[in-house]
Design a protein around this motif. Structure first.
Motif, PDB file in Angstrom:
ATOM      1  N   HIS A  57       9.857   6.505  -3.186  1.00  0.00           N
ATOM      2  CA  HIS A  57       9.197   7.451  -4.080  1.00  0.00           C
ATOM      3  C   HIS A  57      10.012   8.705  -4.355  1.00  0.00           C
ATOM      4  O   HIS A  57       9.608   9.548  -5.128  1.00  0.00           O
ATOM      5  N   MET A 103      -3.088   4.837   2.159  1.00  0.00           N
ATOM      6  CA  MET A 103      -4.074   4.070   2.899  1.00  0.00           C
ATOM      7  C   MET A 103      -3.639   3.926   4.342  1.00  0.00           C
ATOM      8  O   MET A 103      -2.457   3.770   4.632  1.00  0.00           O
ATOM      9  N   ALA A 126       0.827  -1.207   0.000  1.00  0.00           N
ATOM     10  CA  ALA A 126       0.000   0.000   0.000  1.00  0.00           C
ATOM     11  C   ALA A 126       0.858   1.252   0.000  1.00  0.00           C
ATOM     12  O   ALA A 126       0.417   2.318  -0.411  1.00  0.00           O
ATOM     13  N   ARG A 127       2.090   1.126   0.476  1.00  0.00           N
ATOM     14  CA  ARG A 127       2.989   2.277   0.454  1.00  0.00           C
ATOM     15  C   ARG A 127       3.772   2.334  -0.853  1.00  0.00           C
ATOM     16  O   ARG A 127       4.604   3.209  -1.032  1.00  0.00           O
ATOM     17  N   GLY A 128       3.536   1.373  -1.718  1.00  0.00           N
ATOM     18  CA  GLY A 128       4.182   1.402  -3.026  1.00  0.00           C
ATOM     19  C   GLY A 128       5.611   0.903  -3.019  1.00  0.00           C
ATOM     20  O   GLY A 128       6.355   1.125  -3.966  1.00  0.00           O
ATOM     21  N   ARG A 135       2.210   0.868  -8.504  1.00  0.00           N
ATOM     22  CA  ARG A 135       3.151   0.982  -7.403  1.00  0.00           C
ATOM     23  C   ARG A 135       3.512   2.452  -7.141  1.00  0.00           C
ATOM     24  O   ARG A 135       3.608   2.882  -6.009  1.00  0.00           O
ATOM     25  N   ARG A 149       0.619   4.282  -5.382  1.00  0.00           N
ATOM     26  CA  ARG A 149       0.371   3.935  -3.986  1.00  0.00           C
ATOM     27  C   ARG A 149       1.374   4.637  -3.090  1.00  0.00           C
ATOM     28  O   ARG A 149       2.570   4.586  -3.322  1.00  0.00           O
ATOM     29  N   GLY A 150       0.856   5.246  -2.053  1.00  0.00           N
ATOM     30  CA  GLY A 150       1.755   5.887  -1.099  1.00  0.00           C
ATOM     31  C   GLY A 150       2.136   7.279  -1.522  1.00  0.00           C
ATOM     32  O   GLY A 150       2.805   7.997  -0.778  1.00  0.00           O
ATOM     33  N   LEU A 161      -7.056   1.066  -4.677  1.00  0.00           N
ATOM     34  CA  LEU A 161      -5.599   1.065  -4.560  1.00  0.00           C
ATOM     35  C   LEU A 161      -4.983  -0.091  -5.355  1.00  0.00           C
ATOM     36  O   LEU A 161      -3.776  -0.300  -5.329  1.00  0.00           O
TER      37      LEU A 161
END
Lengths: 275, 312, 260
Positions: free
Chosen positions: C113, C87, B215-217, C78, C81-82, C48
């Protein structure tokens, strides 16, 4: 009709059971399969012959036909492995059920011994026992059994403990059922299925252990046709007569694979929870 | 592990060691074969019956069994495990000389095993119930069913006899001698461990933190190798400890095949020669080492698992 | 900003969510309420792209900022997300690797990221924690998840989720594991996020009180389908189905104060 349905539902199991049966029959009818050749008579002028039409697996250093010896070896291996599994199954079940049902000092004594047996490498001990008692298939069976029963005892005990305090057992006690009756009527039937699965999956492993002992010289004695022993004899001729070790090894491998597959298939039938 | 648990474990180890030593002693006492004759035979002497009796007396072999046992035990505690009949050298020294080669062999084969089992188990877990999973499961199934002495012989036939790449006799001390014995040992173990790794990884993959990381990628390979994999090693650690312990005792077959100078080979020749002090010493040593390794593994959880650290 | 168009979600060919639609604008808070098993979590997981164990969106579309999310490649998912979509969970602490320090997980996340140095990421983490009014951020960064209380862990989870100032925050039962006092704090904090950053929030909850207190929109779900939806006042003022009425009646009044 029912048989047909069973076969349809459990194709894998039936196939492996058939193969296992085939192996067992081969062992029983070894004299027929090998055409009456003796597995122990040596014909020195035929020594160390490569595989040919007459000796499809070749001959060993004493001129014995390796195919014959491999087929007869199935007798030794199968009998010994079945014996071990039966012994540890019976011994483990009885001791485990007793320990679980009676608790107290009976439990303490049995389980402390079992604890001890698992807290050091069993094969080292088995090797020592088998070696010191003298090399023979019987002693190898005793040695392997002595170090392998604990798994069954633990399992049986835990299964008994699960139902020990159920109402129907309490009811049987209250209504005056005798202890042997309760043990044979409730406790033993409750532990049998799980232990049968364990036993079925153990046959292959036990076969490997026994063959290992024989390989080291702590099991079957010459001239017994036994696969582990044959491998050990073949080892010295690895350069000049590699077939001496190829075929007995392949025999162990094939038989162990079949029995392992059979054990797994049986587990899938009896214990479908396990994915 | 708390200090209290540690004390309990140590006590248990001592008790088990006592039990094992007694059992071994009992078996050797009851066993056929006369140690005195064995000893003389090893020295190449055929003495008269009188001399044999005298020697028996001098070695204290005519005393009651329990007296002999406690005598032996007392010496063991002092570090004296007696003299080998066949080698006429202190047992402790003989075992110590062979300990390192066996340890080296065991550790290398565990390492090789992990090198195979981890990627395969990981591939199976990440492709659960796919063709890949089933194919690999089939392969490992055959691996479990191969007798390791046969694997050893096959490897030897191929690499030493046919290709002549490696020595048939691995008694030298160099790395070449370690290759085939450790590959053989690793072979059967990797088949077994592949299943374990698969189970452990699947268990970890079902944990919430994996969903959290996704969920945090976080990149999938980072989730797998930096989070899931290290965590899945925790439950495997106990098994690895047990395996290392059993390996120390289980190398006998491979040592015999490759004539590798380790403890297992020594034990086999000791058993064949009815060299009782050496057998007793060997069984006791292996058991102690096995238990101490497992204790060390359990203690190590205090350091590698932060959750355990907290509970201490 | 987010438009869910008539989606159906199937697990092993069995639909668990049917014909679900909703629209969320910037700085709006929407609640998905319903009993457990009604499919509310499945909906936000689908947004998501994190449907567990073989779940699939089989019909409809999900548009985020006008682009279909369902056409995303794994890598596009990916990266989303975040960052743009975050979430938080019922127990955000459990969503962190238990054997690693919170700081390490935080740094791993930030550096996923954005390419910055570890020490910068660490400082950024502390700053985020402190913005969530977590005292001594450095201490927390050096802690393991199990060493913190439930409320603290939840705030750590929110701090992480807000690191990249997401346009959309998905909250899966964010308060149900907490005691009432902490619940109120977390709820207020989430509302501040909306005010401060303009974050749109979808909160999944079975607590109608929480839903009523913080949301602009309420969607009531039952058996995978929308039972009622509309803005809060509509739903609460009686413009609803019998099922929603029952849910409303089930809300206990606490200390005489009843938001509903």
């Amino acid at each position: 009709m029912e048989v047909k349905n069973f076969v349809k539902k459990n194709k894998a199991f039936c196939l492996f059971a058939l193969l296992a049966l085939l192996i067992i029959l081969t062992a029983i009818f070894a004299p027929v399969v090998t055409g009456g050749v003796s597995p122990t008579d040596s014909v020195l002028k035929d020594a160390l012959q490569a595989p040919s039409a007459r000796h499809i697996f070749g001959t060993d250093k004493l001129g014995r036909d390796i195919f014959t010896r491999v087929i007869y070896g199935a007798r030794t291996s199968l009998t010994a492995s079945f014996a071990v599994v039966l012994i540890i199954f019976a011994l483990g079940t009885v001791l485990g059920v007793l320990a679980g049902y009676f608790g107290g000092w009976v439990d303490a004594v049995i389980m402390r011994i079992a604890d001890m047996m698992v807290s050091f490498p069993g094969m080292v001990f088995a090797m020592a026992i088998a070696g010191i008692l003298g090399a023979s298939v019987r002693n190898a069976v005793i040695a392997v059994s002595l170090v392998s029963w604990t798994k069954y005892a633990r399992l049986a005990r835990s299964l008994v403990l699960k139902i020990r305090n159920r109402d129907y057992v309490a009811a049987a006690v209250v209504t005056g059922s005798k202890t042997p009756y309760i043990l044979t009527k409730y406790m033993i039937p409750n532990v049998i299925p799980t232990l049968v699965i364990t036993a079925a999956t153990d046959i292959g492993g036990m076969m490997l252990e026994l063959a290992g002992l024989s390989f080291l010289g702590f099991g079957a004695k010459a001239p017994t046709p036994e696969w582990g022993l044959m491998l050990n004899e073949g080892r010295q001729f690895i350069q000049s007569a590699p077939w001496m070790m190829l075929y007995p090894g392949a025999a162990i491998f094939v038989v162990v694979v079949v029995f392992n597959l059979l054990g797994d298939a049986l587990r899938d039938i009896l214990d479908p929870r396990d994915e | 592990m708390t200090a209290k648990q540690l004390r309990k474990r140590l006590l248990q180890i001592i008790l088990v060691a006592l039990g094992i030593s007694f059992l071994t002693f009992l078996i050797t006492y009851l066993a056929p074969g006369d140690p005195v004759r064995t000893m003389y035979a090893a020295a190449g002497i055929m003495p008269s019956e009188d001399i044999i009796q005298e020697t028996r007396e001098a070695m204290g072999l005519n005393r009651p069994m329990l007296v002999q046992y406690f005598d032996w035990l007392r010496n063991c505690v002092k570090g004296d495990f007696g003299n080998s009949y066949a080698y006429n050298k202190p047992v402790a020294q003989l075992l110590l000389n062979r300990l390192w080669p066996t340890l080296k062999l065991s550790i290398l084969s565990m390492f090789l095993m992990l090198l195979v089992a981890v990627p395969i188990g990981m591939a199976q877990a990440t492709h659960k119930n796919s063709v890949v999973d089933y194919a690999l499961r089939g392969i490992t199934f055959f691996g479990v069913s191969m007798p390791n002495f046969w694997v050893g012989l096959l490897l030897m036939l191929f690499f030493c006899v046919r290709l002549q790449l490696l020595p048939v006799v691995s008694s030298g001390g160099d790395f070449k001698c370690l290759i085939l014995p450790s590959v053989t040992l690793a072979f059967a173990m990797s088949a077994k461990y592949t299943r374990q790794v698969r189970t452990a990884i699947l268990e970890e993959l079902s944990q919430d933190y994996v969903t959290g990381a996704r969920a945090r990628g976080v990149k999938e390979w980072k989730i797998l190798w930096l989070n899931v994999f290290p965590n899945s090693l925790l439950p495997l650690l106990t098994m690895l400890g047990l395996s290392l312990g059993s390996l120390l005792g289980g190398t006998a077959v491979v040592e015999v095949i490759f004539s590798y100078p380790g403890m297992g080979g020594l034990a086999v020749s000791a058993i064949n020669a009815y060299d009782y002090p050496l057998i007793q010493g060997y069984v006791l040593w292996i058991s102690l080492i096995y238990m101490l390794i497992n204790l060390a593994v359990d203690i190590s959880y205090n350091y590698v698992d932060p959750r355990m650290r907290e509970k201490r | 900003m987010l438009e869910i168009q008539n989606i159906t979600i199937c697990y092993k060919d069995r639909p668990t969510v049917k014909n679900f639609s909703m629209t969320l604008h910037r700085a709006e808070i929407a609640s998905l309420v319903g009993e457990s098993g009604s499919g509310k979590t499945t909906v936000i997981r689908a947004v998501l792209g994190l449907l567990a164990g073989g779940g699939k969106v089989t019909a409809g579309d999900i548009l985020f900022e006008g682009k279909s999310l369902l056409k995303n490649t794994p890598d596009q998912w990916r990266k989303l997300r975040g960052t743009d979509v975050s979430m938080i969970f019922q127990d955000s602490g459990a969503m962190l690797n238990p054997t690693r320090k919170i700081g390490d997980v935080f740094v791993e996340y930030i550096r996923t990221h954005e390419s910055i140095s570890k020490s910068d990421a660490w400082k950024r983490g502390i700053a985020m924690l402190e913005r969530m009014r977590l005292p001594s951020g450095d201490n927390i960064m050096h802690s393991y998840p199990f060493q913190l209380s439930g409320g603290m862990r939840q705030r750590v989870g929110i701090a992480m989720a807000m690191t990249f100032q997401p346009k959309l925050l998905l909250a899966d039962e964010p308060t149900s594991a907490l005691d009432v006092t902490t619940q109120a704090q977390i709820v207020r904090q989430m509302m501040e996020l909306r005010d401060e950053y303009g974050t749109g929030i979808i909160i999944v909850t079975h607590n109608l009180g929480v839903a009523a207190y913080m949301s602009d929109l309420i969607v009531v779900m039952k058996n995978g389908e929308i039972c009622d939806s509309g803005n809060r006042d509509d739903i609460l003022s009686g413009n609803h189905s019998g099922y929603t009425q029952k849910l409303l009646e089930a809300v206990p009044s606490l200390g005489g104060v009843r938001y509903v």
